[in-house]
Scaffold this motif. Structure first.
Motif, PDB file in Angstrom:
ATOM      1  N   ASN A   2       0.807  -1.360   0.029  1.00 39.75           N
ATOM      2  CA  ASN A   2      -0.018  -0.166   0.011  1.00 39.75           C
ATOM      3  C   ASN A   2       0.750   1.187  -0.002  1.00 39.75           C
ATOM      4  O   ASN A   2       2.117   1.121   0.001  1.00 39.75           O
ATOM      5  CB  ASN A   2      -1.344  -0.066   1.084  1.00 39.75           C
ATOM      6  N   SER A   3       0.291   2.531   0.127  1.00 31.81           N
ATOM      7  CA  SER A   3       0.903   3.559   0.113  1.00 31.81           C
ATOM      8  C   SER A   3       2.029   3.815   1.189  1.00 31.81           C
ATOM      9  O   SER A   3       2.966   4.555   0.981  1.00 31.81           O
ATOM     10  CB  SER A   3      -0.071   4.959  -0.225  1.00 31.81           C
ATOM     11  N   GLN A   4       1.476   3.685   2.516  1.00 34.11           N
ATOM     12  CA  GLN A   4       2.547   3.682   3.405  1.00 34.11           C
ATOM     13  C   GLN A   4       3.405   2.722   3.311  1.00 34.11           C
ATOM     14  O   GLN A   4       4.873   3.337   3.824  1.00 34.11           O
ATOM     15  CB  GLN A   4       1.670   3.475   4.705  1.00 34.11           C
ATOM     16  N   GLU A   5       3.480   1.438   2.995  1.00 33.57           N
ATOM     17  CA  GLU A   5       4.715   0.699   2.755  1.00 33.57           C
ATOM     18  C   GLU A   5       5.429   1.185   1.724  1.00 33.57           C
ATOM     19  O   GLU A   5       6.850   0.909   1.733  1.00 33.57           O
ATOM     20  CB  GLU A   5       3.979  -0.772   2.332  1.00 33.57           C
ATOM     21  N   ALA A   6       4.992   1.683   0.588  1.00 30.83           N
ATOM     22  CA  ALA A   6       5.733   2.293  -0.553  1.00 30.83           C
ATOM     23  C   ALA A   6       6.761   3.391  -0.106  1.00 30.83           C
ATOM     24  O   ALA A   6       7.775   3.472  -0.224  1.00 30.83           O
ATOM     25  CB  ALA A   6       4.747   2.634  -1.441  1.00 30.83           C
ATOM     26  N   THR A   7       6.147   4.342   0.883  1.00 33.65           N
ATOM     27  CA  THR A   7       6.637   5.377   1.698  1.00 33.65           C
ATOM     28  C   THR A   7       7.788   4.935   2.358  1.00 33.65           C
ATOM     29  O   THR A   7       8.988   5.332   2.233  1.00 33.65           O
ATOM     30  CB  THR A   7       5.815   6.183   2.289  1.00 33.65           C
ATOM     31  N   ALA A   8       7.496   3.736   3.166  1.00 31.00           N
ATOM     32  CA  ALA A   8       8.524   3.227   3.966  1.00 31.00           C
ATOM     33  C   ALA A   8       9.535   2.472   3.321  1.00 31.00           C
ATOM     34  O   ALA A   8      10.720   2.753   3.859  1.00 31.00           O
ATOM     35  CB  ALA A   8       8.090   2.122   4.977  1.00 31.00           C
ATOM     36  N   LEU A   9       9.340   1.865   2.196  1.00 30.54           N
ATOM     37  CA  LEU A   9      10.423   1.305   1.365  1.00 30.54           C
ATOM     38  C   LEU A   9      11.140   2.312   0.574  1.00 30.54           C
ATOM     39  O   LEU A   9      12.517   2.147   0.661  1.00 30.54           O
ATOM     40  CB  LEU A   9       9.776   0.537   0.190  1.00 30.54           C
TER      41      LEU A   9
END
Length: 230
Positions: A2-9
Motif C-alpha cells: 500500500n502507499s504507507q508501505e511504499a513510503t517506508a520502502l
C-alpha cells in the motif's frame, strides 16, 4: 504493497543509497509499480540489488523478487495428484494457489523423492487432525501433502494419512517405495469409519483377539469330540 508501505520502502532505499534522489512523488510512483508485491520481499530485493550497485530502480526490485519466487517454486518440486471431482477450471485454480504458496515461501524446499511420495516418512498417529485449513494455509498444506485445496477428506481416502505406509494426507500410498494406483485397504476403511462417526479399529488388537479365539476353539475340539463319542 500500500502507499504507507511504499513510503517506508523509499525511506529504506534512501538510507541504503543516500546519493539517490527522491521527492514527494517518488513513493506514489514506486507504489504503482510495486503494488502486487509484499513489503518484506521488496525490502529483501532492495538489499540484494543495493549490495551490488549504487542505485536501486523499481524495475530491478521486481526482477529480483521474480527471480527469488521462481527459485522457491523450483525448489518446492511441486507434484499434484489432482482431484477427480474438480473441473478443469477448478484444478487450474488449485494449482495456481499451490504455486503461489510455493512462491511466497510457505512450503519450503522439498526433495523430488518426497514430492513423489517415495521418500521414507515417519508414521503418523491414528486419526491425526491436519485441519481445517483455509486460504494460503490450505495452499501450503496442499503443496506439502500434495492435497488440492478443498478436497473432501470425509469421502476421499487420500485426504487422511495412511496407517499402513505412513503416506501424508493428499499423498498416494506406497508399497516397497513405489506409488500405488489405489490406497491401502486400511486407509479406505478409516475414511469410511470416520465418515460414519465410528472410532478407528486397532487392527493389531483385533488380530490378537481373533488368534486367541481360534486357539480357544482348537482347544475345545478334542473335548467336544470325546463328548460326542461317549
Amino acid at each position: 504493497m500500500n502507499s504507507q508501505e511504499a513510503t517506508a520502502l523509499c525511506a529504506y532505499v534512501h538510507q541504503l543509497c543516500p546519493q539517490q534522489r527522491f521527492n514527494e512523488h517518488t513513493p506514489d510512483v514506486w507504489g504503482d509499480i510495486l503494488a502486487p508485491y509484499a513489503l518484506d520481499e521488496a525490502r529483501a530485493a532492495v538489499v540484494t540489488v543495493a549490495s551490488r550497485q549504487a542505485f536501486v530502480a523499481p524495475a530491478e526490485i521486481v526482477t529480483e523478487i521474480k527471480a527469488r519466487r521462481a527459485e522457491r517454486i523450483e525448489l518446492a518440486n511441486i507434484v499434484v495428484d489432482g482431484d477427480p471431482t474438480h473441473t478443469g477450471a477448478e484444478s487450474a485454480a488449485a494449482l495456481r494457489e499451490i504455486i503461489r504458496a510455493a512462491g511466497d515461501g510457505l512450503t519450503g524446499p522439498t526433495s523430488i523423492g518426497r514430492s513423489l511420495g517415495t521418500a521414507e516418512r515417519l508414521a503418523l498417529p491414528p486419526g491425526a487432525d491436519h485441519g481445517p485449513y483455509e486460504g494460503r494455509a490450505a495452499a501450503a498444506r496442499a503443496a506439502i501433502g500434495k492435497m488440492p485445496a478443498g478436497r473432501d477428506t470425509s469421502k476421499d481416502p487420500r485426504g487422511r494419512a495412511c496407517r499402513r505406509c505412513g503416506a501424508a494426507p493428499g499423498s498416494s500410498c506406497t508399497t516397497g517405495g513405489r506409488r500405488r494406483r489405489d490406497v491401502h485397504p486400511i486407509r479406505l476403511e478409516d475414511t469410511q469409519r470416520a465418515a460414519a462417526g465410528l472410532p478407528l479399529l486397532d487392527h493389531d488388537q483385533e488380530q490378537a483377539r481373533i488368534q486367541a479365539a481360534s486357539a480357544a476353539a482348537l482347544a475345545r475340539e478334542p473335548q467336544e469330540q470325546e463328548a460326542e463319542a461317549s
